[in-house]
Design an enzyme around this catalytic site. Structure first.
Site, PDB file in Angstrom:
ATOM      1  CG  HIS A 149      -1.781   1.186   1.355  1.00 31.14           C
ATOM      2  ND1 HIS A 149      -2.001   1.812   2.538  1.00 31.14           N
ATOM      3  CD2 HIS A 149      -2.468   1.872   0.426  1.00 31.14           C
ATOM      4  CE1 HIS A 149      -2.807   2.845   2.350  1.00 31.14           C
ATOM      5  NE2 HIS A 149      -3.102   2.901   1.071  1.00 31.14           N
TER       6      HIS A 149
ATOM      7  CG  ASP B 104      -3.611   4.955  -1.522  1.00 33.33           C
ATOM      8  OD1 ASP B 104      -4.597   4.784  -0.767  1.00 33.33           O
ATOM      9  OD2 ASP B 104      -2.494   5.295  -1.094  1.00 33.33           O
TER      10      ASP B 104
ATOM     11  CE1 TYR C   3      11.499  12.365 -17.281  1.00 33.53           C
ATOM     12  CE2 TYR C   3      12.685  14.440 -17.233  1.00 33.53           C
ATOM     13  CZ  TYR C   3      12.022  13.462 -17.930  1.00 33.53           C
ATOM     14  OH  TYR C   3      11.877  13.577 -19.294  1.00 33.53           O
TER      15      TYR C   3
END
Length: 141
Positions: free
Chosen positions: A22, A64, A111
């Site tokens: 998670h 999530d 990035y």
């Protein structure tokens, strides 16, 4: 081969999806994304497009629900005139699983976040700005 598992999901990708917990994140990088130089774990899915991988992954991978935006896209560089119709495809695919909650992250911030991701999947996606980060949720079944 296994029943019920989309064949586009390689054994290596399935292993990584299973290992993730998670809050862990996985990046689906387009063909221009610097996947090899940014990845802690690199999974090659050359020749495959991000939408087809996204569809297959979301059949097994919960997003999530404990955060506001479990999906992140690389934002266009200001002034770049490129069109991003692939973002609409992503919203449709995600909408099959939950209300799309997508954030747009500045290129260099994306990035840096990708470097911290559990894994990066290098794809053959040709669309520009087609990079996406998925945050894993809780399996409740």
């Amino acid at each position: 081969m296994l029943k019920g598992i989309p064949s586009i999901l390689t054994p290596e990708l399935l292993k990584v999806l299973m290992e993730m917990g998670h809050g862990d994140e996985i990046v689906l990088g387009d063909g221009n994304f610097p996947a090899a130089s940014h990845a802690q774990r690199l999974i090659r899915c050359d020749g495959h497009a991000v939408p087809e991988l996204l569809k297959a992954i979301l059949l097994l991978f919960p997003l999530d629900t404990y955060c506001e935006q479990p999906v992140a896209l690389m934002a266009k560089v200001p002034g770049d005139p490129v069109e991003t119709p692939i973002w609409g495809e992503y919203e449709t695919i995600i909408g099959e699983h939950m209300q799309p909650a997508i954030e747009h992250v500045e290129r260099f911030a994306f990035y840096e976040r990708a470097k911290r991701a559990y894994a990066i999947v290098a794809t053959g996606e040709k669309a520009l700005y087609a990079n996406v980060i998925l945050k894993k949720g809780v399996v409740v079944e």
